[in-house]
Design an enzyme around this catalytic site. Sequence first.
Site, short mmCIF file in Angstrom:
data_model
loop_
_atom_site.label_atom_id
_atom_site.label_comp_id
_atom_site.label_asym_id
_atom_site.label_seq_id
_atom_site.Cartn_x
_atom_site.Cartn_y
_atom_site.Cartn_z
N SER A 16 122.19 30.35 12.94
CA SER A 16 123.11 30.56 11.83
C SER A 16 124.43 29.86 12.05
O SER A 16 124.83 29.60 13.20
CB SER A 16 123.33 32.08 11.72
OG SER A 16 124.51 32.40 11.06
N TYR B 153 126.58 39.32 15.49
CA TYR B 153 125.43 38.57 14.99
C TYR B 153 125.46 37.14 15.53
O TYR B 153 124.47 36.63 16.04
CB TYR B 153 125.48 38.56 13.46
CG TYR B 153 124.44 37.73 12.77
CD1 TYR B 153 123.12 38.17 12.69
CD2 TYR B 153 124.76 36.50 12.18
CE1 TYR B 153 122.16 37.41 12.03
CE2 TYR B 153 123.81 35.75 11.53
CZ TYR B 153 122.51 36.20 11.46
OH TYR B 153 121.56 35.45 10.82
N LYS C 189 122.77 35.43 18.07
CA LYS C 189 122.04 34.20 17.71
C LYS C 189 122.28 33.10 18.75
O LYS C 189 121.37 32.37 19.12
CB LYS C 189 122.46 33.72 16.31
CG LYS C 189 121.87 34.55 15.17
CD LYS C 189 120.36 34.29 15.06
CE LYS C 189 119.73 35.07 13.92
NZ LYS C 189 118.25 34.89 13.89
#
Lengths: 329, 329
Positions: free
Chosen positions: A129, A153, A157
């Site tokens: 991402s 997040y 990732k």
Amino acid sequence: MHVLITGGAGFLGLQLARLLLKRGTLEIDGKPAAISGLTLLDVIAPPPLDDARVRVVTGDLSDPAVLAQAIDARTGAVFHLAAVVSGQAEADFDLGMRVNLDAARALLETCRALHQRHGQRPRVVFTSSVAVYGGALPAVVQDDTALNPQSSYGAQKAIGELLLSDYSRRGFVDGRVLRLPTISVRPGKPNAAASSFASGILREPLAGEAANCPVAPDTPLWLLSPRGAIAALVRGMEIDGAAFGERRTLNLPGLSVTPAQMVAALRRVAGDAMADRVTWQREARIENIVGTWPAAWNTARALALGFQGDESFDAVIRAYMEDAGIGKA
Amino acid sequence: MHVLITGGAGFLGLQLARLLLKRGTLEIDGKPAAISGLTLLDVIAPPPLDDARVRVVTGDLSDPAVLAQAIDARTGAVFHLAAVVSGQAEADFDLGMRVNLDAARALLETCRALHQRHGQRPRVVFTSSVAVYGGALPAVVQDDTALNPQSSYGAQKAIGELLLSDYSRRGFVDGRVLRLPTISVRPGKPNAAASSFASGILREPLAGEAANCPVAPDTPLWLLSPRGAIAALVRGMEIDGAAFGERRTLNLPGLSVTPAQMVAALRRVAGDAMADRVTWQREARIENIVGTWPAAWNTARALALGFQGDESFDAVIRAYMEDAGIGKA
């Protein structure tokens, strides 16, 4: 060859599954490989796909016993799409760590065990991402711009990227990391992703509902349509792993667009009534996350490898309306 | 305030412990904080330090029960030095993952649980490594040069950096990552680090033994003396966390030196007989790891924060000889 899609009950997973079933093959090492089995793994069961090749496994992805049901010596290709989205991973740290980190690692460990037993080396496409970037950034982000995630997040990732790269370097898997732009326009309902509004401000008005944009109208976003994302996932699986060179991570082409431009496109494509359903109440919780994501990208490497972005955001809206069966206003 | 040193039975851990006991304080928030307890945690017991403030905990660092013995509500400062070294992490993947990744995470989780129970936010100094870099690199490595580890050790350290940064961002700990140059001259015996020779080619000749240099004589290395490393660890603990800004990682100042230059320095400082004990048989296994580490660095940020490198490699050898009680030849 068997194919596994984790997050197979999700929107991207299901669209990818349908495309793969329709195609029937993936090109591996320059030859079409027939897809004889397609396993969808998720915490919930997907809607029935009515195809004898499809098998559904439901359960916790971080549980090795569940993964052992989903991966075996026939598995040649894994699309790892399962993830806890950004807003949720920020709100529930443990859940994010378990799914975004532990499950990715358990998946890689399952592949490694099979590699050691059977010598196979499945191709693994891992979706990352724009959230791996953050802080002070160069004017244009490059594939080798340093990661500096400003959300859990993004950190999870980035860790997944490092794991996939090391497992690939050691030959346990043949991994490919695709950093997806924000997907827009997603069908369905709002979710807990901080970027959920990037679909909502199009989708909800087109469904006759109001939608709020929680960030400043001139906030740059980096977007890719669902069709573009699915095509990129397939391309990421089909290209030769060696083509990645020393970096298994790739920033995918996208469109740099602001919410103001998105709503202007909606106005052009679908009319004033649609565009006027968007409200502009800023929300700090969302702005704090989305505001750290870069918006200008050099994706020359991905373009050279045959990945493509969308032509225009107007075309993205038209494609969404076509897929959703919505007529022009 | 209690201080914890993981890897407390190791060479750096012990030297740091001795310095802290002698100093008696660490400067925290501009005020000297008395060190009322010093816990050394390691898989083996350190030699007795004969100080009532010292407590020894032995056990597996990835075991939360062991960590619970080592960290409590009084713990204000943690030096996390425990690691499986590069060569060993490459040879035994599972061991490296367990110590370099799982133990770091378990340590952070223990701190987080105490933060949630007692509100404390210990300072945590985490040692990382030049091995987080690799592949094509700019002529001079910057603090924000992208990580691209080419060894499992490097990948595990890079993951530890991301974890410490996210735990700091969330306020669970006040973390600081110091990327240590290769430490030379280490006392003691050769270890499984790929860089072990960077001490061995000085230490062994000075002890009257032959030593082999397994890399090309002109391979650039990035070195810091033990004294310099200990001073950097203390400095890393004492500076204000906010001074790190948006990046909790810092490349420490070092000396860029080749083995040829190191042996020339040995010749100058200790004589021909010493220098002539070095042999030059290249070993691919070592070269493949060490050759990916960069050697030219911009450490302006660390220098501005008060970190210092060594003056010259001649001075490093002289300090080693002094500490080891070795007279000039």
